[in-house]
Design an enzyme around this catalytic site. Structure first.
Site, short mmCIF file in Angstrom:
data_model
loop_
_atom_site.label_atom_id
_atom_site.label_comp_id
_atom_site.label_asym_id
_atom_site.label_seq_id
_atom_site.Cartn_x
_atom_site.Cartn_y
_atom_site.Cartn_z
N HIS A 23 -22.39 -54.40 82.02
CA HIS A 23 -21.18 -54.85 81.34
C HIS A 23 -20.15 -55.46 82.29
CE1 HIS A 23 -22.23 -51.69 78.05
NE2 HIS A 23 -22.99 -52.76 77.99
N ASP A 51 -16.17 -49.77 86.29
CA ASP A 51 -15.20 -49.26 87.27
C ASP A 51 -15.54 -49.61 88.71
OD1 ASP A 51 -17.27 -47.41 87.92
OD2 ASP A 51 -16.48 -45.95 86.48
#
Length: 467
Positions: free
Chosen positions: A134, A117
């Site tokens: 990630h 995010d």
């Protein structure tokens, strides 16, 4: 420590939010554990924090394995929650900002995150003290020279694919790639190597909101044990690593961290979001050289074809009694075309109407129209201007404040670009967690422009090991 009425009431409200598969420690136990964690952090010489989706749920971003997580709802055949805010407007949680303060104080040495995010970078954690295992939905990277580009919009691809933009380095110009891994992608050494190094050095690895089920990332905290380090886990659910931990706290991450900061006598700083945009004035003389044909554009600083997501539409009016037709610009890039007598100098008033998720509805900016474009670049002290904006917005919480941070000529066609910094959100934190921004499901998690999350493609909990 005696418990006040407000503290007990807050705990009762928290328990009411706990799902069937979640655990919340009794209040007196929770208080005792928070005290122990505060002592551990106070004594720590090399604190590493490992974060998962649980630190972003209060930002409106759902997790995956919780009772209301993406995978849980899918498995139960339930609909995903409707988006109330776009992904790119999510703001850091109390925990994100507490980590920023701990890093500034020299207590926190490194952050390892499985989240995509981008909230750690947006909150203010330095890039060299962060490993995003990630990837980051708002980051592009040049595979040739390695330059990273943090965007204010969500990059349109996943799986380390080429995007529509190129490296702005004049000596490079290679195509950029996204940084978000798909399940078959190995964890990048650029992120894993420093993560492993700091875990080996850590005397405390604090795991916040992480399920600790996805390998090989979940094994990183264990590397601290060989050097005598300790693992602390804060989560509402049990994890496979609980037995390895010196301390396991079952509670809401924001409340636990707020309690720890209180006991350390440290404040949680406010979050001030500053976005950038540019106003480009392009002009040419008419054939009889009596008039100037000019175009005014409001565009992204990331390229003229890049989206400007925080502006919904622009209203244009003219000052100094100029008798020009006003306009409302709805389509990006926002563009106004006019013809003016060559000698005239005047001001245009731009009313920027903000998109959902911004802290105010609009802001007005006066733009001088002067066709004597300078050939010089005006380099302002960008860092000082941005800090002044943050300080001013914090002292008198209000968004919409703006400043010029750069002016530069564009030779062909003859233009001048003025880059503005504008405050679009101010969020103050107190001892209780702030209200959620709403369900932030558009984009990578819910499907923006037809893109769906790669996390839906597999639940194996394993990633390809590094080669």
């Amino acid at each position: 420590m005696s418990l006040g009425y407000a503290e007990k009431l807050s705990y009762i409200e928290d328990v009411g939010k706990v799902g069937m598969s979640e655990i919340c420690d009794p209040l007196h136990v929770l208080q005792e554990k928070i005290e122990r964690l505060a002592v551990m952090l106070r004594k720590s010489k090399h604190l590493v924090v490992f974060t998962g989706a649980g630190i972003s749920t209060s930002c409106g971003i759902p997790d995956f394995r919780g009772p209301k997580g993406i995978w849980t709802l899918q498995r139960e055949g339930k609909a995903l929650p409707q988006a109330s805010l776009p992904f790119h407007r999510a703001m850091p949680s109390m925990t994100h900002m507490a980590l920023v303060e701990l890093e500034k104080a020299g207590i926190l040495k490194f952050v390892i995150s499985q989240n995509i995010d981008g909230l750690h970078l947006r909150s203010g954690i330095p890039r060299d003290k962060l490993a995003e295992l990630h990837g980051n939905s708002f980051m592009e990277i040049c595979s040739s020279c390695g330059i990273e580009y943090l965007r204010d919009f969500e990059v349109e691809t996943i799986g380390l694919k080429e995007t529509s933009r190129r490296c702005s380095n004049v000596d490079c110009g290679a195509k950029l790639r996204d940084t978000v891994l798909d399940w078959e992608d190995a964890l990048p050494p650029k992120e894993m190597n420093p993560a492993e190094k700091h875990c080996r050095m850590a005397d405390v690895v604090l795991c916040l909101g992480a399920s600790l089920q996805i390998t090989p990332a979940c094994n990183l905290p264990l590397k601290s044990l060989r050097g005598g380090g300790k693992i602390v886990i804060v989560n509402l659910q049990e994890t496979p690593k609980d037995k390895k931990a010196s301390l396991v706290i079952h509670g809401f991450v924001d409340k636990v961290i707020a309690g720890v900061m209180d006991r350390l006598n440290m404040r949680i700083p406010p979050f001030v979001r500053i976005d950038l945009f540019q106003v480009i004035l392009t002009h040419t003389l008419s054939s009889d050289k009596r008039f100037v044909n000019w175009i005014l554009r409001v565009a992204s600083v990331h390229g003229q074809k890049a989206p400007l997501p925080f502006i919904k539409y622009v209203e244009v009016s003219f000052l100094d009694g100029q008798n020009y037709k006003e306009a409302v610009l709805h389509k990006q890039p926002f563009q106004l075309k006019r013809r003016t007598v060559k000698t005239k100098i005047f001001e245009v008033l731009l009313k920027l109407n903000f998109s959902d998720g911004c802290g105010c509805l609009s802001s007005q900016i006066k733009v001088p129209i002067d066709f004597k474009v300078s050939t010089d670049c005006f380099n302002y002290d960008k860092d000082a201007i941005l800090q002044k904006l943050r300080d001013t917005a914090t002292g008198d919480p209000c968004c919409g404040r703006h400043e010029v941070i750069e002016k530069k000529p564009i030779p062909d066609p003859r233009s001048e670009a003025t880059i503005y910094a504008i405050v679009t959100n101010v969020l103050q934190y107190n001892k209780t967690a702030p209200e959620s921004n709403g369900s932030v499901m558009k984009g990578r998690l819910g499907g923006l422009n037809g893109i769906e999350t790669s996390w839906k493609r597999s639940r194996s909990g394993k990633r390809k090991p590094r080669s």
